[in-house]
Design a protein around this motif. Structure first.
Motif, mmCIF file in Angstrom:
data_model
loop_
_atom_site.group_PDB
_atom_site.id
_atom_site.type_symbol
_atom_site.label_atom_id
_atom_site.label_comp_id
_atom_site.label_asym_id
_atom_site.label_seq_id
_atom_site.Cartn_x
_atom_site.Cartn_y
_atom_site.Cartn_z
ATOM 1 N N PHE A 108 147.863 98.406 -24.229
ATOM 2 C CA PHE A 108 148.807 97.352 -24.621
ATOM 3 C C PHE A 108 150.204 97.922 -24.849
ATOM 4 N N ARG A 109 150.250 99.146 -25.369
ATOM 5 C CA ARG A 109 151.538 99.783 -25.673
ATOM 6 C C ARG A 109 152.113 100.559 -24.492
ATOM 7 N N THR A 110 151.258 100.996 -23.567
ATOM 8 C CA THR A 110 151.725 101.880 -22.487
ATOM 9 C C THR A 110 151.538 101.308 -21.091
ATOM 10 N N ASP A 111 150.685 100.280 -20.971
ATOM 11 C CA ASP A 111 150.325 99.681 -19.679
ATOM 12 C C ASP A 111 149.585 100.656 -18.761
ATOM 13 N N LEU A 112 148.943 101.664 -19.327
ATOM 14 C CA LEU A 112 148.157 102.587 -18.517
ATOM 15 C C LEU A 112 146.865 101.911 -18.047
ATOM 16 N N PRO A 113 146.392 102.242 -16.847
ATOM 17 C CA PRO A 113 145.121 101.685 -16.368
ATOM 18 C C PRO A 113 143.945 102.252 -17.158
ATOM 19 N N GLN A 114 142.861 101.476 -17.205
ATOM 20 C CA GLN A 114 141.685 101.866 -17.981
ATOM 21 C C GLN A 114 140.417 101.852 -17.132
ATOM 22 N N ILE A 115 139.589 102.851 -17.355
ATOM 23 C CA ILE A 115 138.209 102.844 -16.883
ATOM 24 C C ILE A 115 137.338 102.867 -18.137
ATOM 25 N N ILE A 116 136.484 101.868 -18.283
ATOM 26 C CA ILE A 116 135.674 101.741 -19.492
ATOM 27 C C ILE A 116 134.202 101.993 -19.145
ATOM 28 N N ILE A 117 133.558 102.815 -19.965
ATOM 29 C CA ILE A 117 132.135 103.128 -19.773
ATOM 30 C C ILE A 117 131.409 102.759 -21.070
ATOM 31 N N PRO A 118 130.906 101.527 -21.173
ATOM 32 C CA PRO A 118 130.270 101.085 -22.425
ATOM 33 C C PRO A 118 128.900 101.730 -22.629
#
Length: 354
Positions: free
Chosen positions: A106-116
């Motif tokens: 939200f603060r940096t707009d970096l892409p995310q890969i999430i591994i729940p």
């Protein structure tokens, strides 16, 4: 068929067993080469294993993620992002790690890969919940929706039966509230009912056989289906109460959802009878509220706020906070009735109309 609006969310979802090995390819697909891996201290070994898998494409790990996403932790993590020059975030773990990744994005707009590794479902939503000065707030932003979600069923095999059940019922809450949301539509209704049935089928098996890969797969699929509903429709009383109890009073996330859900269902049932009838049918019970209560209690999950550490003297303040902020909900939000709900939940009493 009634008129409806449905906004599909643009995440890429990879589901299976052993899919952790896909992370390097997904990193390349995003055009990233400097990933910062995020986890809690409890999941630090998984973060280190992932760092080994990525080699020089991981610039570091950050293992200070905390429940309810306190903003001071996010600010500290953002400094690490800047220092290391990270161009991507990879979180591995439950809702705490996912929440931190979303807060940084939200603060940096970096892409995310999430591994729940749990069934919390936050990874499938554009919703950010943060805690600051003892208050938890939520907001929607496409900046926090992860670009890639990798569900690896094998990573959930080590979840204890107690956490499995609590996390699974946390997921049920997303589907229940989606069915009576003002934004409800045939697509989310279908996903919600599939999610409810999958998790209700899996939890009793996992309580006695945590290593059942088929049941783990059903539970993880159900969690995704339920969370996908949360991502596109608004939530109501249940989530508001849980955010209050977690953010202000520090109660554990999944366990709080587990305790509150049957009581929130009972509160809303007279004003959402059709939705609750669908919930009961999906769960294979005659009464939705009582069915969820008995499922949790029968499988050894917590069923009272008292056992989670809530103080009886704080119940009135919690009811006051929940009643003050207006939000859509089938039943009117009346402080006195909310206080009765919370007292029932505090004592672990069976849910009833309040």
């Amino acid at each position: 068929m009634k008129d409806f609006i449905y906004n599909a969310l643009p995440s890429r979802v990879i589901f299976g067993s052993g899919t952790l090995s896909r992370v390097p390819d997904e990193l390349n697909r995003l055009g990233c080469s400097k990933a910062l891996i995020l986890s809690t201290e409890g999941q630090a070994q998984k973060a280190r294993d992932l760092q080994d898998l990525l080699g020089n494409k991981a610039v570091g790990i950050y293992t200070k993620a905390l429940m309810h996403t306190p903003t001071n932790v996010t600010e500290d993590a953002c400094k690490v992002v800047e220092t290391l020059g990270a161009d991507c975030l990879i979180s591995i773990g439950g809702g705490s790690a996912v929440g931190l990744a979303k807060a940084i994005a939200f603060r940096t707009d970096l892409p995310q890969i999430i591994i729940p590794t749990t069934y919390s479902g936050s990874e499938a939503t554009p919703i950010l919940g943060q805690t600051e000065h003892g208050m938890k707030t939520t907001q929607r932003s496409m900046k926090v929706l992860p670009e890639v979600i990798i569900y690896d069923v094998s990573l959930t095999l080590t979840l204890s039966p107690r956490i499995t059940v609590a996390s699974g019922i946390n997921a049920l809450a997303h589907a229940v509230e989606a069915l009576y949301s003002k934004d409800a539509n045939p697509i989310t209704d279908t996903l919600a009912l599939q999610g409810l049935a999958s998790i209700a089928k899996a939890l009793p098996i996992l309580a006695s056989d945590p290593a059942s890969l088929d049941a783990r797969s059903d539970a993880l699929y159900g969690a995704w289906a339920c969370a996908s509903c949360l991502g596109v429709v608004g939530m109501g009383l249940h989530h508001k109460l849980c955010h209050t109890l977690g953010g202000t009073f520090g109660l554990p996330h999944a366990e709080t959802h587990t305790v509150i859900l049957p009581h929130a269902i009972a509160y809303n049932t007279p004003y959402a009878e059709d939705a609750m009838s669908k919930v009961a049918e999906a769960l294979g019970v005659s009464d939705a509220a009582q069915g969820v209560y008995e499922l949790a209690k029968g499988l050894g999950a917590p069923y009272s706020l008292k056992e989670l550490g809530m103080k009886e003297d704080d119940l009135e303040r919690a009811a006051d906070i929940a009643a003050k902020s207006p939000y859509p909900n089938p039943a009117p939000l009346v402080k006195e009735r909310l206080l009765v709900l919370l007292k029932n939940a505090f004592e672990g009493l069976p849910p009833g109309s309040v």
